[in-house]
Design a protein around this motif. Structure first.
Motif, mmCIF file in Angstrom:
data_model
loop_
_atom_site.group_PDB
_atom_site.id
_atom_site.type_symbol
_atom_site.label_atom_id
_atom_site.label_comp_id
_atom_site.label_asym_id
_atom_site.label_seq_id
_atom_site.Cartn_x
_atom_site.Cartn_y
_atom_site.Cartn_z
ATOM 1 N N ALA A 209 18.064 2.524 -15.112
ATOM 2 C CA ALA A 209 16.938 1.613 -14.882
ATOM 3 C C ALA A 209 16.124 2.045 -13.665
ATOM 4 O O ALA A 209 14.885 1.962 -13.667
ATOM 5 C CB ALA A 209 17.456 0.188 -14.706
ATOM 6 N N GLU A 210 16.799 2.506 -12.624
ATOM 7 C CA GLU A 210 16.084 2.912 -11.410
ATOM 8 C C GLU A 210 15.147 4.087 -11.684
ATOM 9 O O GLU A 210 13.992 4.089 -11.234
ATOM 10 C CB GLU A 210 17.097 3.262 -10.319
ATOM 11 C CG GLU A 210 17.846 2.052 -9.786
ATOM 12 C CD GLU A 210 18.982 2.430 -8.847
ATOM 13 O OE1 GLU A 210 19.443 1.553 -8.099
ATOM 14 O OE2 GLU A 210 19.415 3.614 -8.870
ATOM 15 N N VAL A 211 15.627 5.084 -12.422
ATOM 16 C CA VAL A 211 14.772 6.231 -12.745
ATOM 17 C C VAL A 211 13.703 5.821 -13.753
ATOM 18 O O VAL A 211 12.556 6.279 -13.686
ATOM 19 C CB VAL A 211 15.616 7.407 -13.278
ATOM 20 C CG1 VAL A 211 14.718 8.560 -13.698
ATOM 21 C CG2 VAL A 211 16.601 7.876 -12.212
ATOM 22 N N ALA A 212 14.044 4.935 -14.685
ATOM 23 C CA ALA A 212 13.075 4.505 -15.693
ATOM 24 C C ALA A 212 11.876 3.812 -15.052
ATOM 25 O O ALA A 212 10.728 4.026 -15.471
ATOM 26 C CB ALA A 212 13.738 3.576 -16.703
ATOM 27 N N VAL A 213 12.121 2.994 -14.050
ATOM 28 C CA VAL A 213 11.009 2.311 -13.376
ATOM 29 C C VAL A 213 10.054 3.341 -12.776
ATOM 30 O O VAL A 213 8.822 3.201 -12.880
ATOM 31 C CB VAL A 213 11.549 1.358 -12.290
ATOM 32 C CG1 VAL A 213 10.413 0.869 -11.395
ATOM 33 C CG2 VAL A 213 12.257 0.169 -12.934
ATOM 34 N N THR A 214 10.600 4.390 -12.171
ATOM 35 C CA THR A 214 9.756 5.455 -11.619
ATOM 36 C C THR A 214 8.977 6.161 -12.722
ATOM 37 O O THR A 214 7.772 6.416 -12.582
ATOM 38 C CB THR A 214 10.624 6.474 -10.856
ATOM 39 O OG1 THR A 214 11.291 5.811 -9.788
ATOM 40 C CG2 THR A 214 9.772 7.598 -10.293
ATOM 41 N N GLN A 215 9.650 6.480 -13.821
ATOM 42 C CA GLN A 215 8.972 7.183 -14.908
ATOM 43 C C GLN A 215 7.902 6.315 -15.558
ATOM 44 O O GLN A 215 6.848 6.819 -15.974
ATOM 45 C CB GLN A 215 9.982 7.640 -15.953
ATOM 46 C CG GLN A 215 10.810 8.838 -15.527
ATOM 47 C CD GLN A 215 11.483 9.533 -16.691
ATOM 48 O OE1 GLN A 215 11.478 9.032 -17.814
ATOM 49 N NE2 GLN A 215 12.077 10.673 -16.431
ATOM 50 N N LEU A 216 8.143 5.011 -15.661
ATOM 51 C CA LEU A 216 7.124 4.131 -16.245
ATOM 52 C C LEU A 216 5.878 4.103 -15.375
ATOM 53 O O LEU A 216 4.762 3.946 -15.886
ATOM 54 C CB LEU A 216 7.694 2.728 -16.434
ATOM 55 C CG LEU A 216 8.736 2.592 -17.559
ATOM 56 C CD1 LEU A 216 9.372 1.204 -17.538
ATOM 57 C CD2 LEU A 216 8.111 2.867 -18.923
ATOM 58 N N GLY A 217 6.056 4.260 -14.064
ATOM 59 C CA GLY A 217 4.884 4.414 -13.209
ATOM 60 C C GLY A 217 4.110 5.670 -13.564
ATOM 61 O O GLY A 217 2.876 5.675 -13.539
ATOM 62 N N GLY A 218 4.828 6.734 -13.932
ATOM 63 C CA GLY A 218 4.163 7.951 -14.391
ATOM 64 C C GLY A 218 3.455 7.748 -15.710
ATOM 65 O O GLY A 218 2.378 8.318 -15.944
#
Length: 642
Positions: A209-218
């Motif tokens: 989830a932590e990495v997904a939040v960053t990727q969704l910003g991308g």
């Protein structure tokens, strides 16, 4: 610019496998049309008095299987180079999963009716490849259940679904933009299904989830900035522009809802990201397509870890004496680890600035290409194009580097480049962590990284691999073959004496800030070759360590502190690299083992080839690379050795 599917370092591993796993596990029909009906079992040829040729049975099954597979997995279809479904998303609903589960079981039953023993070597590998993919899908559905616990799989799927249409030049921009608009229009429904599937916050895996939040910003940046920039060449009056304008607001709003849901869920996210011993053993066998068990693998890796450490100590003593003198070496005594660390620390001072990482990687390519050609080490094709770019924001967070190759079924489209992706250092890192990471990827290590990712590693293997006649085997390469080849080529280059580049020959004065010890190495080709060899051993030790981490983390209970200790204290990695690998080891399972297993298989295959009459390294590599990417231990039967 095109950015096809990613091979990590990789991460082939990392990003593509995440979305492949989600799409196989969820599998499902496209959102924009009803699911294709499950087909009834075919009438038995024996029952109606015919005996069908087994190879023909397989060919018909493979064609039908791929057509169904791509219809159910449109994003993977696009990534693979099948473009009939480019405007669609997969259906992630419970109904879709149930229907796909039935499809998987039906296909496995049908496959069992094909007499494997009556097929030739190529046919047996094709059949085994299909069965393996179906069994992986079953494992995803029954064991990993990532649709309810893995937000990263969704963010990866979304970014691939948009970016592969936007940035890969497999068709005119007008055609790709129309499909991109359709996917953007369908994104709110896809995101609604993702939110429903991820509704149980306690089931969510926190690292993912932590990495997904960053990727969704991308992904947000992709929609708000990149799509308008990349489609600016279209006529302003184009219908596609109007569709983009109408779809952008609802898509961004739905994206915000998922981002907020994940941020709210993070404090409660307790999903188990460790597979457990039994599940890990099953997934490892399916990933490797090998008879090597998980316990056998970790035992081999532990023994190899100690052997490589001994080799590093021996080579470091030679370099230490050259850099600091025999008397200094005598004063250090028998502390091998201290000598290795001292040499690596001195060499690590030669590293690029963060903003120059991409340029430094690019500078290696021409030199590597020339060395491979002049040494007749690996077959090369000058028509293939390789570019070095920064990893896009929506694909960051998993691996430092990767190779993005053209889709395997787009092989006939001329001019499609491959991309060597270099990830920028995270803005959140402090000065100490950034410096640690740069010391890990110093100039000598960047040479090894460029061998692995580019020449003669992933870049070369993938462009030969896409010429494999079997569509099934092009779409589903064996990860251990792919990653093992890249690791194997590191040793090929080191054994051939690759020495990289020294200082400008016009300048014989030691630059300010460069120590005498480092300058001694930089200006002596033989010492540079040893320094690159030492970093090759260090990089290979990382490969071995990855396999140990993979097992001990997912089949055991290795903690973050224990993992960092193994990497930093026992494997000579810098803290920044170790921190990044801990994140990656949580996000993926079984993939980190492919490097060591594949490399070991390549080393053994090479030994077997050298024992045959009239051995030629170039001819061996040409023959081995001409069969796509099957499990390495299956190559002898394909090459006529059995």
């Amino acid at each position: 610019m095109s950015r096809p599917r990613l091979l990590e370092v990789g991460a082939f591993g990392a990003l593509l496998n995440l979305s492949l796993g989600l799409s196989l596990g969820l599998g499902c029909a496209p959102v924009t049309s009803p699911p294709p009906p499950a087909k009834p079992p075919p009438t038995s040829d024996v029952a109606i008095g015919r005996v069908q040729d087994p190879q023909r049975m397989l060919e018909e099954f493979a064609e039908d299987f791929l057509a169904d597979y791509f219809a159910r997995h449109p994003v993977i279809a696009t990534a693979s180079g099948e473009h009939q479904h480019d405007g669609r998303w997969p259906d992630l609903s419970a109904e879709g999963r149930t229907e796909t589960d039935a499809w998987v079981e039906l296909r496995l039953d049908e496959l069992a009716a094909i007499p494997r023993e009556a097929l030739g070597p190529e046919g047996r590998i094709e059949l085994d490849t299909i069965r393996n993919q179906l069994e992986l899908a079953r494992f995803e559905a029954e064991v990993e259940r990532r649709w309810v616990n893995d937000p990263l799989a969704y963010s990866t799927l979304i970014s691939m679904g948009l970016d592969d249409l936007l940035s890969r030049d497999f068709a005119p921009l007008e055609e790709r933009a129309a499909d991109l608009a359709e996917r953007l229009e369908g994104l709110p429904e896809l995101l609604a299904q993702a939110r429903a599937n991820l509704s149980d916050a306690k089931a969510i895996r926190r690292p993912h989830a932590e990495v997904a939040v960053t990727q969704l910003g991308g992904v947000r940046e992709l929609i708000e900035v990149t799509i308008p920039e990349r489609t600016a060449a279209l006529d302003d009056a184009s219908e596609v522009h109007a569709r983009f304008e109408a779809a952008r607001g609802p898509a961004l709003a739905a994206l915000t809802e998922l981002e907020n849901q994940l941020r709210d869920a993070l404090p409660r996210a307790e999903g188990q990201w460790r597979l457990g011993a039994e599940a890990f053993a099953t997934k490892l066998a399916l990933t490797l397509q090998s008879d090597l068990t998980a316990d056998e693998l970790v035992t081999l890796a532990a023994a190899e870890h100690e052997r490589v450490r001994r080799d590093m100590a021996k080579l470091s003593r030679e370099l230490y004496a050259a850099m600091f003198g025999e008397r200094a070496l005598a004063r250090v005594g028998s502390d091998d680890d201290a000598i290795v660390r001292a040499v690596l620390a001195e060499l690590a001072a030669d590293h690029p600035r963060p903003e120059d990482l991409r340029d430094a990687a690019e500078a290696n390519l021409e030199r590597l290409d020339r060395f491979v050609r002049e040494g007749e080490l690996v077959p090369m094709d000058e028509r293939e194009v390789l570019e070095v770019i920064w990893t896009p924001p929506h694909a960051q967070g998993v691996a430092i580097a990767g190779l993005a190759a053209p889709a395997p079924l787009d092989a006939d489209t001329p001019g499609l480049p491959s991309f060597y992706l270099v990830q920028p250092l995270p803005a959140s890192w402090g000065a100490e962590l950034r410096e640690s990471f740069l010391r890990e990827y110093n100039s000598f290590m960047l040479e090894i990284l460029s061998i692995h990712e580019a020449i003669p590693g992933h870049f070369v293997q993938l462009y030969w691999g896409k010429r494999e006649p079997s569509k099934v085997r092009r779409v589903f390469p064996n990860g251990a073959f792919v990653e093992g080849w890249a690791v194997y080529t590191e040793r090929v280059m080191v054994e051939a004496g690759y020495a990289g580049a020294g200082p400008d020959p016009k300048s014989d004065k030691r630059p300010k800030g460069v120590s005498r010890a480092l300058w001694t190495v930089q200006t002596d080709p033989a010492l540079r070759a040893k320094a690159i060899r030492l970093h090759g051993l260090k990089f290979y030790l990382r490969t071995v360590t990855n396999a140990i981490l993979d097992h001990e983390i997912h089949a055991g209970s290795m903690s973050r502190e224990q993992a960092i200790e193994l990497m930093v204290e026992r494997s000579f990695q810098e803290r920044g690299e170790a921190e990044g690998k801990w994140v990656r080891a949580q996000l993926t399972s079984a993939q980190l083992s492919t490097y060591f297993v594949g490399a070991t298989a390549w080393f053994r295959l090479r030994e077997r080839a050298e024992a045959r009459p009239n051995f030629s390294l170039l001819d061996f590599h040409a023959a081995a690379l001409s069969h796509g990417a099957p499990p390495v231990h299956r190559l002898p039967e394909l090459m006529g050795w059995e």
